[in-house]
Design a protein around this motif. Structure first.
Motif, PDB file in Angstrom:
ATOM      1  N   GLY A   1     -13.567   7.611  17.409  1.00 53.33           N
ATOM      2  CA  GLY A   1     -13.469   8.358  16.185  1.00 53.33           C
ATOM      3  C   GLY A   1     -12.274   7.489  15.204  1.00 53.33           C
ATOM      4  O   GLY A   1     -11.941   6.538  15.236  1.00 53.33           O
ATOM      5  N   PHE A   2     -11.966   8.137  14.135  1.00 57.83           N
ATOM      6  CA  PHE A   2     -11.037   7.695  13.304  1.00 57.83           C
ATOM      7  C   PHE A   2     -10.215   8.807  12.422  1.00 57.83           C
ATOM      8  O   PHE A   2     -10.532  10.004  12.486  1.00 57.83           O
ATOM      9  CB  PHE A   2     -11.772   6.807  12.069  1.00 57.83           C
ATOM     10  N   SER A   3      -9.154   8.169  11.820  1.00 55.17           N
ATOM     11  CA  SER A   3      -8.206   9.320  11.148  1.00 55.17           C
ATOM     12  C   SER A   3      -8.020   8.657   9.847  1.00 55.17           C
ATOM     13  O   SER A   3      -7.997   7.202   9.650  1.00 55.17           O
ATOM     14  CB  SER A   3      -6.980   9.728  12.066  1.00 55.17           C
ATOM     15  N   LEU A   4      -7.620   9.478   8.783  1.00 52.52           N
ATOM     16  CA  LEU A   4      -7.127   8.882   7.606  1.00 52.52           C
ATOM     17  C   LEU A   4      -5.859   9.175   7.132  1.00 52.52           C
ATOM     18  O   LEU A   4      -5.220  10.451   7.372  1.00 52.52           O
ATOM     19  CB  LEU A   4      -8.051   9.365   6.449  1.00 52.52           C
ATOM     20  N   THR A   5      -4.994   8.377   6.449  1.00 50.49           N
ATOM     21  CA  THR A   5      -3.651   8.658   5.885  1.00 50.49           C
ATOM     22  C   THR A   5      -3.508   8.240   4.577  1.00 50.49           C
ATOM     23  O   THR A   5      -4.349   7.169   4.072  1.00 50.49           O
ATOM     24  CB  THR A   5      -2.507   8.174   6.868  1.00 50.49           C
TER      25      THR A   5
ATOM     26  N   ALA B   1      -7.500   4.660  10.666  1.00 55.17           N
ATOM     27  CA  ALA B   1      -7.066   4.356  12.016  1.00 55.17           C
ATOM     28  C   ALA B   1      -8.389   4.628  12.783  1.00 55.17           C
ATOM     29  O   ALA B   1      -8.760   5.773  12.755  1.00 55.17           O
ATOM     30  CB  ALA B   1      -6.018   5.034  12.329  1.00 55.17           C
ATOM     31  N   ARG B   2      -9.046   3.512  13.316  1.00 57.64           N
ATOM     32  CA  ARG B   2      -9.993   3.634  14.538  1.00 57.64           C
ATOM     33  C   ARG B   2      -9.450   4.024  15.927  1.00 57.64           C
ATOM     34  O   ARG B   2      -8.515   3.479  16.328  1.00 57.64           O
ATOM     35  CB  ARG B   2     -10.740   2.650  14.565  1.00 57.64           C
ATOM     36  N   THR B   3      -9.976   5.022  16.600  1.00 61.42           N
ATOM     37  CA  THR B   3      -9.669   5.092  17.897  1.00 61.42           C
ATOM     38  C   THR B   3     -11.230   5.242  18.701  1.00 61.42           C
ATOM     39  O   THR B   3     -12.288   5.182  18.378  1.00 61.42           O
ATOM     40  CB  THR B   3      -9.189   6.743  18.036  1.00 61.42           C
TER      41      THR B   3
ATOM     42  N   THR C   1     -21.604   7.861   9.871  1.00 62.23           N
ATOM     43  CA  THR C   1     -22.807   8.281  10.790  1.00 62.23           C
ATOM     44  C   THR C   1     -22.393   8.714  11.953  1.00 62.23           C
ATOM     45  O   THR C   1     -21.670   8.061  12.780  1.00 62.23           O
ATOM     46  CB  THR C   1     -23.844   7.146  10.702  1.00 62.23           C
ATOM     47  N   GLY C   2     -22.797   9.951  12.398  1.00 64.35           N
ATOM     48  CA  GLY C   2     -22.339  10.246  13.764  1.00 64.35           C
ATOM     49  C   GLY C   2     -20.995  10.785  14.065  1.00 64.35           C
ATOM     50  O   GLY C   2     -20.597  11.126  15.067  1.00 64.35           O
ATOM     51  N   GLN C   3     -20.216  10.664  13.002  1.00 63.98           N
ATOM     52  CA  GLN C   3     -18.823  11.231  13.139  1.00 63.98           C
ATOM     53  C   GLN C   3     -18.430  12.606  12.296  1.00 63.98           C
ATOM     54  O   GLN C   3     -19.239  12.768  11.114  1.00 63.98           O
ATOM     55  CB  GLN C   3     -17.804  10.156  12.561  1.00 63.98           C
TER      56      GLN C   3
END
Length: 913
Positions: free
Chosen positions: A218-222, A243-245, A303-305
């Motif tokens: 997954g990922f997150s944004l700041t 940030a990719r996880t 896509t898919g997230q």
């Protein structure tokens, strides 16, 4: 007896410290004190003697003046000094006294061992599989420790260690980055970080790295910064970090919502791909963006997230600005007058401080002054002053307020300049036969809205001649001055002065050239040329029998009829008339006898003279963008307007028609065109009365008919169209339109009747206006039509045939296949009271069918009785010559009919005789 021994001046020297331990590269000080005795007042100089190598001494000051007692000695040891204890001497010397010294012992110690220390944040770090952790490293130095090198041991498999920087030269901090592979086993690992420096003992610190299991992909944004403040019209940026996880590696598309009107958000890049981890969000605003705080939602989609978001709070402050408001926004000012408008200033947003006022767009002679010119509050006054040189018209003046930072605000003040109130007079020449009358038209030009009656009187009348004005107190723009010559009046040329007075205006005057001729003229003949309009009676009249030979003067009978006989098939007529501005107009006709008979007979039809009629206009309104005016015709008389009032002079004493239309000038577009018309049939009101109100919005008004003229053979010339309308009762007038290319205006078919005719005229001219062509056609009703223009007229040949007793000009050219039926030319010289012109007209019938060329020449009429050489041209002054040729003659000679047409071409040239 005893003698007192002499006193010897002396000094003493002491030091606050006589020894010191000073490391290499360091300094120490001792205070030196001088004591004077026995009246010694001189300066004392200080010096160091026996200094060991690498040791220097500086004194402040090096010489102790009278009144001072101390100096600071600074002892400096450099890196070359020997590690030992040694001494040197400080000496104090003065003129007339014995030197004094003190000893100083300096010990240079051996250098200390360099030392370093190291710390690593809190000694612990945590990272998810496939991510990284950072730890701050801090070092300290002592005793000359220099470059420090950082290394590590104990990192487990899959963990890489990096220092930034790995070597600290003068720095005291570094960042330890622990990058954990996705395959690193979960657990806690002690990683030893070592710091080493030359000559110093290596120091260690342990960082406990805890590796945790990786989260799902997954990922997150700041966003940073997460809050912005901008001014409307400006913008800012925020960096959005991805940030990719869990090994997520897909593309992430960036969008934003929540932006108000006038705000836009763009991303660079708009899609984060591969290793890209940041996108710059650029927030832009316009000056129209409303001030306030707005929350922008930054959205990341892949896509898919599941969509991830972060937010940016954007506070928009009002843009600095100035608004300028005027009250009033329009001014009407007469020449040599002034008026003012109040200017209100509003400061917007962050703008504060003074606002400087300026004005632009003023013509020469028009000034704008502000009181005050620099506005500290919210208003000022713009005083607009119009000088006498400012031309009448409307001028858009731009009022500008400039604030700090060149922030501008503008408003437009529309200034209409009107003429200063008053009037001028002009008069046409007049001629009268003994025992008869003659007339002059007195033209009153009203200036600046002047409406007061003008009282007229005449002075300088010759004996046995009286003068009467109609009206004597003129409310309009003309009055007819009628001269009555008694039988005993002496023939000759006279100058009569016309005086005009009116309340509130400067008195004016003009002169009338009056010619008195002997009675008994005319004499009979087969052509009787009667002038019913007294203002058109020629000052001189002559004819020629045939196409050559002598010219014979003809004097009028008591009813202003000039009679003469032509024995052949053709002849010539020459006459001179006075014009309103005081100049003269000569006309020469070369026609067949039949044609001259018709022209003579039509004089009283086309210029009948007659009565004065008034009226008023309604339905005319003006605004800042459009001006409306009325144009009207009554029989052969055109209406002269003064505001809403209109006057018709020399209206025929018979039943005729009233034709009027409303003309609209569009100030914004720069066009003018008629839009409404009035046609009142069978009008015959008594003299000095009124036709009443001509209402362009009333029940008798109507919309004008339109037609489109299509041009053929216009080439690159500029084209124009116009239509005139003549009723069966003889009323004629032009209806102008420039509202669209090829558009003509006229009377709608529902309003026309048998005997009415429109004349639709299509013209093409060069840009300089010196060459033009015309195609014209008569039709009862307006319609779409196609007209073919003839060829361009080649430049005729101009020459001067004589310069005495007056300058004589000749023009010569040839007929063409397009234009073979008639020719004419007008020669004009001078202006106003000195203007003189001659017009020549010639028909094909006069020339004969075999003649292919023609010429017009101002002949020598000086030998003909009564001719004044001043009516001819003078040398050295330019003469403008306009020559035209015609094909398909129509009009007064043969009478127009439905569908009849003609072509013409003209060329304007100049010559200086």
């Amino acid at each position: 007896d005893s003698t007192t021994p002499a006193v010897t001046p002396a000094i003493t020297l002491t030091a606050s410290a006589s020894s010191g331990t000073i490391a290499r590269g360091a300094t120490s000080t001792t205070t030196l004190t001088i004591t004077r005795s026995s009246s010694f007042t001189g300066d004392v100089a200080l010096a160091a003697e026996g200094l060991p190598a690498g040791v220097t001494v500086a004194f402040a000051p090096t010489s102790i003046a009278n009144g001072s007692t101390t100096s600071i000695a600074t002892i400096s040891v450099d890196q070359t000094a020997a590690i030992a204890t040694s001494s040197f001497t400080i000496r104090a010397s003065g003129t007339g006294v014995s030197s004094q010294t003190v000893a100083y012992s300096v010990t240079v110690p051996a250098p200390a061992t360099p030392t370093i220390t190291i710390s690593a944040g809190g000694g612990a770090a945590s990272a998810v599989q496939g991510s990284a952790a950072t730890v701050p490293i801090t070092v300290t130095r002592a005793n000359g420790a220099t470059a420090i090198t950082l290394t590590s041991t104990g990192a487990p498999t899959g963990v890489t260690v990096a220092f930034a920087p790995a070597t600290l030269t003068t720095e005291t901090a570094s960042t330890l980055t622990l990058t954990v592979a996705s395959t690193t086993v979960v657990g806690t690992y002690p990683i030893v970080v070592s710091a080493a420096a030359t000559g110093a003992t290596t120091q260690n610190v342990t960082v406990q790295l805890t590796v945790t299991a990786a989260a799902a992909a997954g990922f997150s944004l700041t966003s940073a910064p997460a809050a912005l403040s901008v001014t409307a019209g400006q913008g800012g940026t925020s960096v959005v970090t991805l940030a990719r996880t869990g090994g997520f590696a897909g593309d992430v598309a960036m969008t934003a919502t929540g932006a108000p009107a006038g705000m836009t958000v763009t991303f660079a890049p708009a899609t984060l791909t591969g290793a890209a981890a940041t996108s710059t969000a650029t927030i832009a605003t316009t000056a129209a963006t409303v001030a306030g705080t707005y929350t922008l939602t930054i959205r990341g989609n892949s896509t898919g997230q599941t969509e991830r978001t972060t937010s940016i709070a954007v506070t928009v402050g009002a843009a600095p600005g100035v608004t300028v408001a005027l009250a009033p926004t329009t001014l009407s000012i007469a020449q040599n007058s002034s008026a003012q408008s109040v200017v209100t200033i509003a400061r917007i947003g962050s703008l504060t401080g003074d606002v400087a006022m300026t004005a632009t767009g003023m013509p020469t002679g028009l000034t704008v002054a502000f009181a005050p010119a620099t506005v500290t509050g919210t208003s000022t006054t713009a005083l607009v002053t119009v000088g006498s040189v400012v031309a009448v018209g409307t001028y858009p003046i731009v009022i500008t307020g400039t604030g700090v930072g060149s922030v501008l605000g503008t408003a437009t003040l529309s200034v209409t300049v009107t003429a200063a109130q008053g009037f001028t007079l002009a008069a046409s020449a007049a001629a009268a036969v003994q025992g008869a009358t003659g007339a002059s038209t007195i033209t009153i030009t009203r200036i600046g809205g002047f409406t007061t009656n003008v009282d007229l009187t005449a002075t300088g009348l010759p004996a046995n001649v009286t003068a009467a004005f109609n009206p004597a107190s003129a409310s309009g723009t003309t009055s007819t001055l009628t001269f009555t010559a008694a039988a005993g009046a002496t023939p000759g040329s006279y100058t009569v002065t016309v005086n005009g007075t009116a309340a509130g205006a400067t008195a004016q005057s003009t002169t009338v050239a009056l010619t008195i001729t002997a009675s008994g003229g005319g004499g009979g003949g087969n052509i009787a040329w009667k002038f019913c309009d007294a203002t058109r009676v020629p000052l001189w009249f002559a004819f020629r029998n045939g196409t050559s030979g002598t010219w014979t003067r003809v004097t009028p009978s008591a009813d202003n009829t000039f009679s003469f006989s032509l024995s052949g098939s053709s002849g010539g007529v020459a006459l001179v008339q006075g014009v309103t501005n005081g100049g003269t107009q000569g006309t020469v006709y070369y026609y067949t006898t039949t044609e001259l008979t018709g022209i003579a007979a039509s004089e009283c039809t086309t210029s009948p003279g007659g009565k004065s009629i008034t009226g008023t206009y309604a339905g005319l309104t003006n605004s800042a963008t459009a001006i409306q005016s009325g144009i009207s015709f009554l029989g052969s008389a055109s209406g002269t307007a003064s505001g809403a009032n209109v006057t018709f002079n020399n209206v025929p004493n018979k039943t005729t028609d009233l034709l009027a239309y409303r003309n609209v000038i569009n100030l914004t577009a720069g066009t003018f065109s008629a839009d409404r018309g009035v046609l009142r049939r069978n009008v015959n009101v008594p003299g000095i009365s009124t036709v009443g109100t001509i209402d362009f919005d009333g029940a008798e008004s109507f919309a004008l008919a339109t037609g489109t003229i299509t041009f053929t053979n216009a080439g690159t010339d500029q084209t124009a169209v116009i239509a005139s309308f003549t009723t069966t009762n003889g009323t004629a007038g032009s209806i102008v339109s420039v509202g669209g290319a090829g558009t003509v205006l006229g009377i709608p078919a529902s309003k026309t009747q048998a005997g009415d005719l429109h004349l639709q005229i299509a013209s093409a001219s060069t840009a300089d206006g010196l060459s033009s062509r015309v195609f014209a056609q008569y039709n009862k009703d307006i319609a779409n039509r196609a007209f073919t223009l003839g060829a361009v007229l080649a430049a005729p040949t101009l020459s001067t045939t004589a310069t005495s007793p007056y300058a004589r000009v000749k023009v010569a050219t040839a007929f063409t296949s397009d234009y073979g039926d008639a020719a004419g030319s007008t020669m004009a010289q001078g202006a106003a009271a000195t203007a003189r012109s001659w017009t020549f007209n010639q028909s094909r019938g006069y020339l004969g069918t075999g003649v292919s060329s023609f010429e017009f020449e101002l002949l020598d009429f000086s030998g003909v009785s009564g001719f004044l050489n001043s009516w001819g041209f003078v040398t050295g002054t330019q003469v403008q010559v306009s020559t035209n040729i015609i094909g398909g003659l129509v009009g007064s000679l043969s009478g127009p009919t439905e569908g009849s047409s003609f072509k013409s071409a003209s060329r304007t040239q100049t010559i200086v005789p």
